[in-house]
Motif scaffolding. Structure first.
Motif, PDB file in Angstrom:
ATOM      1  N   GLY A  65      -6.148  -8.645  -2.695  1.00 51.12           N
ATOM      2  CA  GLY A  65      -6.051  -7.457  -1.858  1.00 51.12           C
ATOM      3  C   GLY A  65      -7.270  -6.569  -2.007  1.00 51.12           C
ATOM      4  O   GLY A  65      -7.799  -6.043  -1.025  1.00 51.12           O
TER       5      GLY A  65
ATOM      6  N   PRO B 177      -1.490  -5.562  -1.279  1.00 51.08           N
ATOM      7  CA  PRO B 177      -0.371  -6.250  -0.634  1.00 51.08           C
ATOM      8  C   PRO B 177       0.812  -5.325  -0.387  1.00 51.08           C
ATOM      9  O   PRO B 177       1.213  -4.556  -1.278  1.00 51.08           O
ATOM     10  CB  PRO B 177      -0.015  -7.351  -1.653  1.00 51.08           C
TER      11      PRO B 177
ATOM     12  N   HIS C 152       3.957  -5.798  -0.095  1.00 47.92           N
ATOM     13  CA  HIS C 152       5.248  -6.033  -0.742  1.00 47.92           C
ATOM     14  C   HIS C 152       5.294  -5.522  -2.178  1.00 47.92           C
ATOM     15  O   HIS C 152       6.336  -5.582  -2.834  1.00 47.92           O
ATOM     16  CB  HIS C 152       5.583  -7.529  -0.726  1.00 47.92           C
TER      17      HIS C 152
ATOM     18  N   THR D 173       1.112 -12.647  -9.122  1.00 44.27           N
ATOM     19  CA  THR D 173       1.066 -11.290  -8.590  1.00 44.27           C
ATOM     20  C   THR D 173      -0.287 -10.641  -8.876  1.00 44.27           C
ATOM     21  O   THR D 173      -0.852  -9.947  -8.024  1.00 44.27           O
ATOM     22  CB  THR D 173       2.196 -10.438  -9.189  1.00 44.27           C
TER      23      THR D 173
ATOM     24  N   GLU E 185      -2.733 -11.897  -6.416  1.00 42.42           N
ATOM     25  CA  GLU E 185      -2.515 -11.304  -5.099  1.00 42.42           C
ATOM     26  C   GLU E 185      -3.125  -9.902  -5.032  1.00 42.42           C
ATOM     27  O   GLU E 185      -3.718  -9.517  -4.017  1.00 42.42           O
ATOM     28  CB  GLU E 185      -1.019 -11.233  -4.787  1.00 42.42           C
TER      29      GLU E 185
END
Length: 296
Positions: free
Chosen positions: A152, A196, A198, A145, A148
């Motif tokens: 981003g 991101p 999500h 995470t 990610e």
């Protein structure tokens, strides 16, 4: 905590789609162009021949409307900007190279674009970058995470922050100055959509707050060091930094509109007429295909 590695291709802007999680975008691209701006002119000339040679044309010699040509044309414009940084740099050369290091305490470095740009980049990107990376590792214990989130930021996070800062400085009344809450909110708005989708809202807000707080602290330190943050000279080098740092101008309309186009229209002739015409031709067709710009 995610390991902070950084790929040379990212540093040197060799991969326009780079999403390096090592630097989170704070070192992406601009460092390679800054290096070129202090190199011998022959080095930039060789790079220019490479970019020109990569441009494709049809059997009639007409320019191809494709992603490759858009990228090569932007890189040619970037090279012209690097030439300007070299030409306008008054420092003595050693073996036809310029020194790469700058210091905010050196008032002479604040009088020319190369000095201003590098001092800004070091202050608002390089120095906060490690703190931001470490802070993300502390906020997010899951390494995947964390990567990610950093990807981003690397996609278009930093160039979005730079464009937001450009627009703020253009609008601000010099007698009022940069109001902390106004600046922070504008930077947060620019960054929030680049992470991101999500991610939980609470985590996204925490990351945005972390990045913006570090950038604002850097801006405050610049002001305390009497860096001329307001004015046309600073807006110009912020635009250069945004164009250098953006991983893909064709995917970031704001960088094109608020950084590259004004630089090409600058009265100093920063970009050659031929390159300006080529970029305008290719990108006008591209944005027509992409549809109208989103409302601000």
């Amino acid at each position: 905590m995610a390991v902070n590695t950084h790929r040379l291709n990212c540093a040197n802007a060799k991969n326009p789609g780079c999403e390096c999680s090592g630097c989170g975008g704070s070192l992406h691209g601009w460092g390679g162009w800054a290096d070129l701006a202090v190199e011998r002119p022959t080095v930039r000339d060789e790079r220019r021949r490479t970019f020109r040679g990569a441009i494709t044309r049809n059997s009639a010699g007409e320019l191809g409307f494709n992603a490759n040509n858009r990228q090569q044309s932007v890189d040619l414009a970037r090279l012209d900007l690097a030439d300007h940084l070299w030409d306008a740099d008054p420092r003595p050369k050693t073996e036809n190279r310029l020194p790469r290091e700058f210091n905010v305490s050196d008032k002479a470095a604040l009088t020319f674009d190369n000095g201003r740009m590098n001092i800004l980049a070091d202050a608002i990107m390089v120095h906060p970058g490690k703190e931001i990376s470490d802070g993300i590792g502390n906020l997010v214990r899951n390494e995947q995470t964390a990567r990610e989130i950093k990807k981003g930021l690397a996609r278009h996070g930093w160039c979005s922050l730079l464009v937001a800062l450009i627009q703020l400085i253009e609008k601000v009344n010099k007698t009022i100055g940069l109001v902390a809450d106004t600046v922070k909110q504008a930077l947060k708005n620019a960054l929030s959509n680049r992470l991101p989708g999500h991610l939980a809202d609470q985590l996204k807000d925490a990351v945005v707050d972390l990045v913006v707080d570090r950038v604002w602290s850097a801006l405050t330190r610049l002001l305390e060091a009497h860096f001329p943050l307001l004015g046309a000279d600073t807006v110009r080098v912020l635009r250069m930094l945004a164009v250098f740092a953006c991983p893909s101008v064709e995917r970031h309309r704001d960088v094109y509109q608020h950084a590259l186009v004004p630089l090409m229209g600058d009265g100093q002739g920063l970009v050659a007429e031929e390159i300006k015409a080529q970029v305008a031709t290719l990108f006008t067709a591209w944005w027509q295909r992409k549809g109208p710009a989103a409302a601000p």
